[in-house]
Design a protein around this motif. Structure first.
Motif, PDB file in Angstrom:
ATOM      1  N   GLN A  58      13.006  -0.363  -7.488  1.00 58.53           N
ATOM      2  CA  GLN A  58      11.951   0.598  -7.187  1.00 58.53           C
ATOM      3  C   GLN A  58      11.848   0.841  -5.676  1.00 58.53           C
ATOM      4  OE1 GLN A  58       9.906   2.139  -9.419  1.00 58.53           O
ATOM      5  NE2 GLN A  58      10.574   1.096 -11.270  1.00 58.53           N
ATOM      6  N   LEU A  59      11.277   1.996  -5.299  1.00 60.63           N
ATOM      7  CA  LEU A  59      11.105   2.333  -3.882  1.00 60.63           C
ATOM      8  C   LEU A  59       9.802   1.723  -3.371  1.00 60.63           C
ATOM      9  CD1 LEU A  59      12.311   6.051  -3.827  1.00 60.63           C
ATOM     10  CD2 LEU A  59      13.628   3.943  -3.484  1.00 60.63           C
ATOM     11  N   VAL A  60       9.868   0.427  -3.087  1.00 55.50           N
ATOM     12  CA  VAL A  60       8.702  -0.344  -2.653  1.00 55.50           C
ATOM     13  C   VAL A  60       8.578  -0.272  -1.132  1.00 55.50           C
ATOM     14  CG1 VAL A  60       7.741  -2.680  -2.499  1.00 55.50           C
ATOM     15  CG2 VAL A  60       8.763  -1.878  -4.644  1.00 55.50           C
ATOM     16  N   HIS A  61       7.325  -0.200  -0.631  1.00 55.93           N
ATOM     17  CA  HIS A  61       7.074  -0.093   0.801  1.00 55.93           C
ATOM     18  C   HIS A  61       6.205  -1.240   1.300  1.00 55.93           C
ATOM     19  CE1 HIS A  61       8.126   4.001  -0.477  1.00 55.93           C
ATOM     20  NE2 HIS A  61       8.548   4.193   0.756  1.00 55.93           N
ATOM     21  N   SER A  62       6.254  -1.442   2.610  1.00 58.50           N
ATOM     22  CA  SER A  62       5.486  -2.507   3.249  1.00 58.50           C
ATOM     23  C   SER A  62       4.955  -2.012   4.588  1.00 58.50           C
ATOM     24  CB  SER A  62       6.355  -3.752   3.462  1.00 58.50           C
ATOM     25  OG  SER A  62       7.490  -3.428   4.254  1.00 58.50           O
ATOM     26  N   ILE A  63       4.002  -2.757   5.169  1.00 62.16           N
ATOM     27  CA  ILE A  63       3.399  -2.361   6.437  1.00 62.16           C
ATOM     28  C   ILE A  63       3.092  -3.592   7.283  1.00 62.16           C
ATOM     29  CG2 ILE A  63       2.321  -0.204   5.659  1.00 62.16           C
ATOM     30  CD1 ILE A  63      -0.300  -1.830   5.357  1.00 62.16           C
ATOM     31  N   PHE A  64       3.004  -3.373   8.599  1.00 65.52           N
ATOM     32  CA  PHE A  64       2.390  -4.341   9.485  1.00 65.52           C
ATOM     33  C   PHE A  64       0.876  -4.156   9.403  1.00 65.52           C
ATOM     34  CE2 PHE A  64       6.541  -3.751  11.575  1.00 65.52           C
ATOM     35  CZ  PHE A  64       6.925  -5.069  11.763  1.00 65.52           C
ATOM     36  N   CYS A  65       0.131  -5.242   9.557  1.00 62.85           N
ATOM     37  CA  CYS A  65      -1.315  -5.104   9.646  1.00 62.85           C
ATOM     38  C   CYS A  65      -1.662  -4.391  10.944  1.00 62.85           C
ATOM     39  CB  CYS A  65      -1.981  -6.470   9.571  1.00 62.85           C
ATOM     40  SG  CYS A  65      -1.767  -7.254   7.963  1.00 62.85           S
TER      41      CYS A  65
ATOM     42  N   THR B  37       3.111  -6.176   1.582  1.00 61.61           N
ATOM     43  CA  THR B  37       4.131  -5.455   0.833  1.00 61.61           C
ATOM     44  C   THR B  37       3.745  -5.305  -0.629  1.00 61.61           C
ATOM     45  OG1 THR B  37       6.486  -5.393   0.231  1.00 61.61           O
ATOM     46  CG2 THR B  37       5.442  -7.553   0.308  1.00 61.61           C
ATOM     47  N   GLY B  38       4.227  -4.232  -1.240  1.00 61.74           N
ATOM     48  CA  GLY B  38       4.147  -4.106  -2.682  1.00 61.74           C
ATOM     49  C   GLY B  38       5.243  -4.929  -3.323  1.00 61.74           C
ATOM     50  N   SER B  39       5.287  -4.926  -4.648  1.00 63.61           N
ATOM     51  CA  SER B  39       6.287  -5.717  -5.362  1.00 63.61           C
ATOM     52  C   SER B  39       6.423  -5.189  -6.781  1.00 63.61           C
ATOM     53  CB  SER B  39       5.891  -7.195  -5.377  1.00 63.61           C
ATOM     54  OG  SER B  39       6.782  -7.960  -6.161  1.00 63.61           O
ATOM     55  N   GLU B  40       7.590  -5.413  -7.379  1.00 63.88           N
ATOM     56  CA  GLU B  40       7.827  -4.961  -8.746  1.00 63.88           C
ATOM     57  C   GLU B  40       7.129  -5.829  -9.787  1.00 63.88           C
ATOM     58  OE1 GLU B  40      12.032  -4.660  -9.196  1.00 63.88           O
ATOM     59  OE2 GLU B  40      12.209  -2.896  -7.907  1.00 63.88           O
ATOM     60  N   ASP B  41       6.542  -6.975  -9.369  1.00 65.66           N
ATOM     61  CA  ASP B  41       5.827  -7.833 -10.314  1.00 65.66           C
ATOM     62  C   ASP B  41       4.355  -7.443 -10.428  1.00 65.66           C
ATOM     63  OD1 ASP B  41       4.758  -8.727  -7.953  1.00 65.66           O
ATOM     64  OD2 ASP B  41       5.380 -10.814  -8.177  1.00 65.66           O
ATOM     65  N   THR B  42       3.993  -6.233  -9.940  1.00 64.08           N
ATOM     66  CA  THR B  42       2.654  -5.636 -10.002  1.00 64.08           C
ATOM     67  C   THR B  42       1.657  -6.262  -9.034  1.00 64.08           C
ATOM     68  OG1 THR B  42       1.636  -7.002 -11.746  1.00 64.08           O
ATOM     69  CG2 THR B  42       3.050  -5.183 -12.472  1.00 64.08           C
ATOM     70  N   CYS B  43       2.122  -7.041  -8.070  1.00 72.41           N
ATOM     71  CA  CYS B  43       1.232  -7.720  -7.126  1.00 72.41           C
ATOM     72  C   CYS B  43       1.403  -7.176  -5.708  1.00 72.41           C
ATOM     73  CB  CYS B  43       1.494  -9.228  -7.116  1.00 72.41           C
ATOM     74  SG  CYS B  43       1.162 -10.024  -8.705  1.00 72.41           S
ATOM     75  N   VAL B  44       0.380  -7.400  -4.887  1.00 72.10           N
ATOM     76  CA  VAL B  44       0.420  -7.109  -3.455  1.00 72.10           C
ATOM     77  C   VAL B  44       0.456  -8.446  -2.723  1.00 72.10           C
ATOM     78  CG1 VAL B  44      -0.796  -6.071  -1.498  1.00 72.10           C
ATOM     79  CG2 VAL B  44      -0.886  -4.978  -3.752  1.00 72.10           C
ATOM     80  N   TYR B  45       1.396  -8.593  -1.785  1.00 67.91           N
ATOM     81  CA  TYR B  45       1.566  -9.865  -1.078  1.00 67.91           C
ATOM     82  C   TYR B  45       1.267  -9.719   0.405  1.00 67.91           C
ATOM     83  CZ  TYR B  45       3.877 -11.738  -5.248  1.00 67.91           C
ATOM     84  OH  TYR B  45       4.146 -12.173  -6.521  1.00 67.91           O
TER      85      TYR B  45
END
Length: 482
Positions: free
Chosen positions: A403-410, A423-431
């Protein structure tokens, strides 16, 4: 004659070079926020005489603080132009046929290497005792906004503040808070529309739906002044939208009739937008004219999926679906792109997210790049020179294979120990990960989505986090108040 608020901003801009000489990125952040506040204040209709009196007092105080300046007239002209909104500048281009190419209202940027930036970052902190804070107003502001808590406490988001479901059953690939705004959020959807949502006054609501694309919307970006949004779509068009009324100002069709997959504004000149397409091409577009910039194109090894500029706008990184990240040198005067470096992260993997930061925290002092690359890891790279060369610093395990998952710096630069990325994740969680913690790097984990989490975004003071998933759901998370 320029409005008084523009003259006030011009005075601030003239003295901006004297502020935080060791950290130029703070000067940019200050003048952006100053511009926004002055524009908002100008709408309140205060007595012009009081505004002019304030302008005189402001000028006198800055002169006493920093001393008199030379060549003030030239600085003033440049600063007033650069303070105007993106829509103002677009109207100028439409009225003046001589305005062509990349020449618009640009901010001046001093040159300097990333090696020097990293050395300067280290030098400031190395002179201080371990564990101490940097005694600057920026540091105090960061601590105040963060609540002077520990890193884990500061990112203790729990419970859903609100759920938006206007795009349900169609994936929401991107979402982003407006620049320096706590209550304005936008997202795009594969249903062919974009939404602008307002979170205050409560309850949160959809402000306007942007309709016009003939295919799934793949990416979008806010202008610096938040008055326009640009978006890309599989229908092969770049569209420019007025964020107040949702009106489409201009449609720019790809000359190759290819799918447009990503876009980003040039941070120092919002007349220019960089667009990536499915035929491996990267192109700089002048949104004031709707034309491509001469010399502003290049070709990658695969479909262009992700883009990110460094803060000064000198280096552009682009990722494709063949596993490569390219760096380009951006000519501020002409909009020309020069290919500099290439890094193969993983052959055949999609580089679906790139985020750049000058530095993250007291411990993470190097210019950095955060990358999602479909290798079941979130990757953090160090930028080692002024051509955008990357060196892997560390990685964090996440579920991410296709999947086209994205992440960010705080967004808040932390002056406590540790620094966070999300970051997002394919396991439906936000880390949430602490990039400086050697073991047990997970700071927080949010659960509640019904499908892979594709994108995340903080508002400017980190009081709210938004996340979007493949089922079309957007969740707002509020930080716990201690």
């Amino acid at each position: 004659m320029a409005a008084v608020w523009q003259q006030v901003l011009a005075v601030d801009a003239r003295y901006n070079a004297y502020r935080t000489p060791t950290f130029p990125q703070f000067r940019t952040q200050y003048i952006r926020r100053r511009s926004q506040l002055l524009r908002e204040n100008a709408k309140c209709g205060f007595d012009p005489g009081l505004r002019r009196q304030y302008l005189r007092l402001r000028s006198q105080l800055l002169a006493l603080r920093y001393g008199p300046l030379s060549e003030q007239s030239s600085f003033r002209a440049s600063s007033v132009r650069s303070s105007r909104t993106t829509l103002d500048r677009m109207e100028d281009f439409e009225e003046d046929p001589r305005a062509q190419g990349a020449r618009g209202h640009r901010r001046s940027v001093s040159r300097g290497s990333y090696q020097l930036q990293a050395q300067m970052n280290r030098a400031v902190y190395d002179e201080r005792p371990p564990g101490s804070l940097v005694p600057t107003s920026v540091a105090e502001a960061s601590r105040a906004m963060a609540g002077d808590t520990t890193l884990s406490e500061n990112y203790a988001f729990a419970g859903m503040h609100h759920i938006f479901d206007q795009h349900v059953d169609s994936a929401v690939p991107r979402l982003q808070f407006a620049n320096d705004d706590k209550h304005l959020l936008a997202c795009c959807s594969l249903d062919g529309t974009l939404s602008i949502m307002t979170l205050s006054p409560p309850p949160p609501s959809v402000k306007v739906i942007l309709k016009g694309h003939g295919g799934p919307v793949t990416d979008f970006a806010w202008s610096l002044s938040n008055d326009i949004i640009v978006s890309t779509s599989l229908d092969g068009t770049l569209r420019i939208w007025n964020t107040e009324d949702g009106r489409c100002i201009r449609e720019v069709r790809d000359p190759e009739s290819s799918e447009l997959l990503c876009c980003t504004f040039q941070p120092m000149n919002n007349n220019l937008t960089v667009v990536g397409n499915s035929k491996h091409h990267l192109q700089v577009v002048n949104i004031s004219t709707g034309k491509k910039v001469k010399g502003g194109s290049s070709k990658l090894t695969g479909r262009v999926l992700s883009l990110s500029f460094d803060a000064p706008g000198r280096i552009l990184w682009a990722g494709d679906d063949r596993g490569s990240i390219f760096s380009f040198l951006f000519d501020m005067a002409t909009g020309k792109l020069t290919k500099a470096k290439r890094l193969v992260v993983s052959e055949g993997s999609s580089i679906c997210s790139i985020s750049a930061r000058s530095w993250i925290s007291r411990e993470a002092r190097d210019p950095s790049l955060l990358v999602n690359a479909c290798v079941n890891k979130l990757l953090l790279y160090r930028v080692v020179d002024n051509e955008g060369t990357l060196q892997l610093k560390r990685s964090f395990p996440i579920q991410h294979g296709s999947q086209l998952v994205h992440s960010i710096f705080c967004p808040l630069m932390s002056f406590r120990q540790g620094a966070c990325v999300v970051t997002g994740s394919e396991d439906t969680c936000v880390y949430f990960f602490d990039v400086e913690r050697n073991t047990k790097a997970i700071v927080n984990k949010l659960q509640g989505h019904g499908g892979p989490v594709l994108d995340v975004s903080f508002n400017c003071d980190e009081s709210l986090l938004a996340s979007a998933d493949s089922t079309g759901m957007v969740i707002l998370w509020r930080r716990e108040q201690k």
